[in-house]
Scaffold this active site. Structure first.
Site, PDB file in Angstrom:
ATOM      1  CB  SER A 174      11.748 -26.490  -6.332  1.00 28.33           C
ATOM      2  OG  SER A 174      11.179 -25.365  -6.942  1.00 28.33           O
ATOM      3  CE1 TYR A 222       7.149 -30.180  -7.612  1.00 25.13           C
ATOM      4  CE2 TYR A 222       7.239 -27.786  -7.736  1.00 25.13           C
ATOM      5  CZ  TYR A 222       7.849 -29.015  -7.897  1.00 25.13           C
ATOM      6  OH  TYR A 222       9.152 -29.083  -8.320  1.00 25.13           O
ATOM      7  CE  LYS A 257      10.276 -31.162  -5.796  1.00 20.27           C
ATOM      8  NZ  LYS A 257      10.931 -32.449  -6.044  1.00 20.27           N
TER       9      LYS A 257
HETATM   10  P1  NAD Z   1       9.823 -35.209 -14.972  1.00 23.24           P
HETATM   11  O1  NAD Z   1       8.361 -35.370 -14.727  1.00 23.24           O
HETATM   12  O2  NAD Z   1      10.295 -35.111 -16.372  1.00 23.24           O
HETATM   13  O3  NAD Z   1      10.633 -36.400 -14.269  1.00 23.24           O
HETATM   14  C1  NAD Z   1      10.170 -37.009 -13.073  1.00 23.24           C
HETATM   15  C2  NAD Z   1      10.207 -38.517 -13.281  1.00 23.24           C
HETATM   16  O4  NAD Z   1       9.749 -39.163 -12.086  1.00 23.24           O
HETATM   17  C3  NAD Z   1       9.306 -38.985 -14.408  1.00 23.24           C
HETATM   18  O5  NAD Z   1      10.049 -39.811 -15.293  1.00 23.24           O
HETATM   19  C4  NAD Z   1       8.200 -39.775 -13.695  1.00 23.24           C
HETATM   20  O6  NAD Z   1       7.734 -40.845 -14.504  1.00 23.24           O
HETATM   21  C5  NAD Z   1       8.893 -40.242 -12.437  1.00 23.24           C
HETATM   22  N1  NAD Z   1       8.017 -40.486 -11.284  1.00 23.24           N
HETATM   23  C6  NAD Z   1       7.080 -39.658 -10.753  1.00 23.24           C
HETATM   24  N2  NAD Z   1       6.507 -40.237  -9.691  1.00 23.24           N
HETATM   25  C7  NAD Z   1       7.095 -41.454  -9.542  1.00 23.24           C
HETATM   26  C8  NAD Z   1       6.927 -42.528  -8.622  1.00 23.24           C
HETATM   27  N3  NAD Z   1       6.008 -42.498  -7.650  1.00 23.24           N
HETATM   28  N4  NAD Z   1       7.697 -43.629  -8.757  1.00 23.24           N
HETATM   29  C9  NAD Z   1       8.630 -43.696  -9.747  1.00 23.24           C
HETATM   30  N5  NAD Z   1       8.821 -42.722 -10.651  1.00 23.24           N
HETATM   31  C10 NAD Z   1       8.059 -41.619 -10.541  1.00 23.24           C
HETATM   32  O7  NAD Z   1      10.297 -33.951 -14.135  1.00 23.24           O
HETATM   33  P2  NAD Z   1      11.671 -33.147 -14.160  1.00 23.24           P
HETATM   34  O8  NAD Z   1      11.418 -31.806 -14.732  1.00 23.24           O
HETATM   35  O9  NAD Z   1      12.744 -33.997 -14.729  1.00 23.24           O
HETATM   36  O10 NAD Z   1      11.891 -32.948 -12.609  1.00 23.24           O
HETATM   37  C11 NAD Z   1      12.709 -33.820 -11.849  1.00 23.24           C
HETATM   38  C12 NAD Z   1      12.658 -33.391 -10.397  1.00 23.24           C
HETATM   39  O11 NAD Z   1      13.116 -32.042 -10.308  1.00 23.24           O
HETATM   40  C13 NAD Z   1      11.264 -33.407  -9.794  1.00 23.24           C
HETATM   41  O12 NAD Z   1      11.351 -33.848  -8.447  1.00 23.24           O
HETATM   42  C14 NAD Z   1      10.846 -31.957  -9.845  1.00 23.24           C
HETATM   43  O13 NAD Z   1       9.901 -31.640  -8.852  1.00 23.24           O
HETATM   44  C15 NAD Z   1      12.165 -31.255  -9.613  1.00 23.24           C
HETATM   45  N6  NAD Z   1      12.185 -29.876 -10.131  1.00 23.24           N
HETATM   46  C16 NAD Z   1      11.885 -29.646 -11.444  1.00 23.24           C
HETATM   47  C17 NAD Z   1      11.851 -28.336 -11.924  1.00 23.24           C
HETATM   48  C18 NAD Z   1      11.491 -28.043 -13.363  1.00 23.24           C
HETATM   49  O14 NAD Z   1      11.182 -26.899 -13.672  1.00 23.24           O
HETATM   50  N7  NAD Z   1      11.547 -29.025 -14.279  1.00 23.24           N
HETATM   51  C19 NAD Z   1      12.136 -27.263 -11.069  1.00 23.24           C
HETATM   52  C20 NAD Z   1      12.453 -27.529  -9.738  1.00 23.24           C
HETATM   53  C21 NAD Z   1      12.482 -28.850  -9.292  1.00 23.24           C
HETATM   54  N1  UFG Z   2       4.679 -17.693 -18.507  1.00 24.08           N
HETATM   55  C1  UFG Z   2       3.955 -17.039 -19.478  1.00 24.08           C
HETATM   56  N2  UFG Z   2       3.216 -17.795 -20.339  1.00 24.08           N
HETATM   57  C2  UFG Z   2       3.162 -19.155 -20.270  1.00 24.08           C
HETATM   58  C3  UFG Z   2       3.914 -19.819 -19.266  1.00 24.08           C
HETATM   59  C4  UFG Z   2       4.666 -19.044 -18.392  1.00 24.08           C
HETATM   60  O1  UFG Z   2       3.973 -15.820 -19.565  1.00 24.08           O
HETATM   61  O2  UFG Z   2       2.452 -19.779 -21.078  1.00 24.08           O
HETATM   62  C5  UFG Z   2       5.496 -16.874 -17.587  1.00 24.08           C
HETATM   63  C6  UFG Z   2       5.055 -17.027 -16.146  1.00 24.08           C
HETATM   64  O3  UFG Z   2       4.020 -16.119 -15.853  1.00 24.08           O
HETATM   65  C7  UFG Z   2       6.356 -16.717 -15.406  1.00 24.08           C
HETATM   66  C8  UFG Z   2       7.443 -17.235 -16.349  1.00 24.08           C
HETATM   67  O4  UFG Z   2       6.831 -17.357 -17.627  1.00 24.08           O
HETATM   68  O5  UFG Z   2       6.497 -15.340 -15.297  1.00 24.08           O
HETATM   69  C9  UFG Z   2       7.988 -18.582 -15.935  1.00 24.08           C
HETATM   70  O6  UFG Z   2       6.903 -19.479 -15.726  1.00 24.08           O
HETATM   71  P1  UFG Z   2       7.099 -21.051 -15.594  1.00 24.08           P
HETATM   72  O7  UFG Z   2       5.747 -21.650 -15.388  1.00 24.08           O
HETATM   73  O8  UFG Z   2       7.913 -21.575 -16.716  1.00 24.08           O
HETATM   74  O9  UFG Z   2       8.000 -21.209 -14.287  1.00 24.08           O
HETATM   75  P2  UFG Z   2       7.731 -20.739 -12.787  1.00 24.08           P
HETATM   76  O10 UFG Z   2       8.867 -19.830 -12.433  1.00 24.08           O
HETATM   77  O11 UFG Z   2       6.372 -20.267 -12.574  1.00 24.08           O
HETATM   78  O12 UFG Z   2       7.831 -22.131 -12.010  1.00 24.08           O
HETATM   79  C10 UFG Z   2       8.908 -23.032 -12.203  1.00 24.08           C
HETATM   80  C11 UFG Z   2       8.435 -24.470 -12.013  1.00 24.08           C
HETATM   81  C12 UFG Z   2       8.056 -24.716 -10.603  1.00 24.08           C
HETATM   82  C13 UFG Z   2       9.155 -24.322  -9.689  1.00 24.08           C
HETATM   83  C14 UFG Z   2       9.552 -22.895  -9.943  1.00 24.08           C
HETATM   84  C15 UFG Z   2      10.734 -22.497  -9.109  1.00 24.08           C
HETATM   85  O13 UFG Z   2       7.308 -24.721 -12.817  1.00 24.08           O
HETATM   86  O14 UFG Z   2       7.852 -26.104 -10.440  1.00 24.08           O
HETATM   87  O15 UFG Z   2       9.931 -22.733 -11.321  1.00 24.08           O
HETATM   88  O16 UFG Z   2      11.753 -23.404  -9.295  1.00 24.08           O
HETATM   89  F1  UFG Z   2       8.742 -24.458  -8.420  1.00 24.08           F
END
Ligand code: NAD
Ligand code: UFG
Length: 336
Positions: free
Chosen positions: A129, A155, A159
């Site tokens: 991330s 969290y 990472k």
């Molecule tokens: P998500 O929660 O939709 O998918 C994660 C999946 O992992 C889920 O299906 C959950 O059931 C499974 N899981 C969690 N813990 C587990 C375990 N112990 N054993 C087996 N399965 C398990 O999340 P996502 O948005 O698809 O994110 C996928 C990956 O990308 C994550 O590692 C997340 O941290 C990373 N990531 C996501 C974002 C974002 O904004 N969505 C940003 C940066 C990084």
């Molecule tokens: N925001 C609002 N209102 C809301 C939700 C979000 O104004 O109800 C704003 C936040 O303040 C921020 C922007 O929208 O300025 C984006 O917020 P998000 O929560 O969607 O995303 P972040 O950038 O805070 O964080 C995301 C993921 C993290 C990850 C990070 C960097 O949630 O897991 O991107 O990859 F670490």
């Protein structure tokens, strides 16, 4: 390694990003098995994947914390590579329950790596991330920056810690080829509207919150802060269409090489919260109820990618726009 028809294990493959990557992998002719404990996804996602691709991946309902069940998955099939998505990702929850996050994400990753090593599977793509860059007062992040600086939540620390573990592993065992993909802000869904992000309860992230307001499930969006030093006072982020992100994984497979390498997956284009609201209103043709609220603690004013390393090494760049993402989200909302 011939990279055309690989046998790939996807952990977290029924989740939001994982399911989109599974679709792209199947479309490219790879064989996919999924491990997921369904803690944050639904088994019905497999039906949707099958509807889109006409193929159904083998599914193992296994928790990564259960190392013996995980080893059995590796005993049963030989994988060419693993893509590791499984993890918990809610920032606020990680502050309230750090041990749960360290256990699930770190122990889960360690169990996976041990299974991989003992079964001689040494190619890995890891979901990292942009959060690993922390708060360095730098708005456009490039991979040469240090990581782990002023991380504000457990969290994000998981990472960073997993990346460090992966680096150490590559030093100790040079047969490992590992890529960490540092995602910026994934948004949108498959063009069919069959897959998407649909969190239970009140979402923390911007786009799922906007979706619930647009669907009439929440009354209005609260924009956290309009007094930042940005052109319109709201925070800037790098929103990347999840299908572009998924294709970045295909590019990463082709680019795997010995050792540990990190790549940003982002567009390089900053978008403010207000710009996102305006774009949503334009694409949907409907007003989106919103009001300004105080800043959310821990938010950085500006964070976006320098994606040029992925372009240079992997020949990958994002092609879709936030308008594409919003159009696809509207299809997803209508499908529900
Ligand atoms: P998500 O929660 O939709 O998918 C994660 C999946 O992992 C889920 O299906 C959950 O059931 C499974 N899981 C969690 N813990 C587990 C375990 N112990 N054993 C087996 N399965 C398990 O999340 P996502 O948005 O698809 O994110 C996928 C990956 O990308 C994550 O590692 C997340 O941290 C990373 N990531 C996501 C974002 C974002 O904004 N969505 C940003 C940066 C990084
Ligand atoms: N925001 C609002 N209102 C809301 C939700 C979000 O104004 O109800 C704003 C936040 O303040 C921020 C922007 O929208 O300025 C984006 O917020 P998000 O929560 O969607 O995303 P972040 O950038 O805070 O964080 C995301 C993921 C993290 C990850 C990070 C960097 O949630 O897991 O991107 O990859 F670490």
């Amino acid at each position: 390694m011939n990279k055309d028809n690989l046998h790939i294990l996807v952990t977290g493959g029924t989740g939001y990003i994982g399911s989109h990557v599974v679709v792209e992998l199947l479309d490219q002719g790879h064989t996919v098995e999924i491990v997921d404990n369904l803690i944050n996804s639904q088994i019905e996602v497999l039906d949707k994947i099958e509807q889109i691709t006409n193929q159904r991946p083998v599914f193992h309902e296994v928790d990564l914390l259960d190392s013996s069940a995980l080893n059995q998955v590796f005993d049963h099939s030989h994988f060419d590579l693993v893509i590791h998505f499984a993890g918990l990702k809610a920032v606020a929850e990680s502050i309230e329950q750090p041990l749960k996050y360290y256990d699930n994400n770190i122990t889960g990753a360690l169990n996976l790596l041990q299974s991989m090593q003992s079964h001689d599977v040494k190619q890995l793509i890891f979901s990292s991330s942009a959060t690993v860059y922390g708060d360095q007062g730098i708005e456009q992040c490039v991979e040469t920056l240090p990581t782990g600086i002023k991380l504000t939540n457990p969290y994000g620390k998981t990472k960073y810690m997993i990346e460090e573990i992966l680096k150490d592993l590559c030093v100790a065992d040079p047969e490992f080829n590992i890529i960490a993909l540092r995602y910026f802000n994934p948004v949108g869904n498959h063009v069919s509207g069959l897959l998407g992000e649909n969190p239970n309860g009140i979402p923390n992230n911007l786009m799922p919150y906007i979706m619930k307001v647009a669907a009439g499930e929440l009354p209005e969006l609260h924009i956290f802060g309009n007094d930042y030093e940005t052109p319109d006072g709201t925070c800037l982020r790098d929103y990347i269409h999840v299908v572009d992100l998924a294709r970045g994984h295909l590019a990463a497979i082709r680019g795997l090489k010995p050792g540990f390498t990190a790549y940003n997956l982002g567009t390089g284009r900053p978008t403010s919260v207000l710009e996102m609201v305006t774009a949503f209103e334009q694409v949907s043709g409907q007003p989106l109820s919103h009001s300004f609220a105080p800043r959310r603690p821990g938010d950085l004013p500006k964070l976006y990618a320098d994606p040029s390393k992925a372009e240079r090494d992997l020949n990958w760049h994002a092609e879709l726009t936030i308008e594409d993402a919003i159009r696809d989200i509207l299809t997803f909302i209508n499908h529900k």
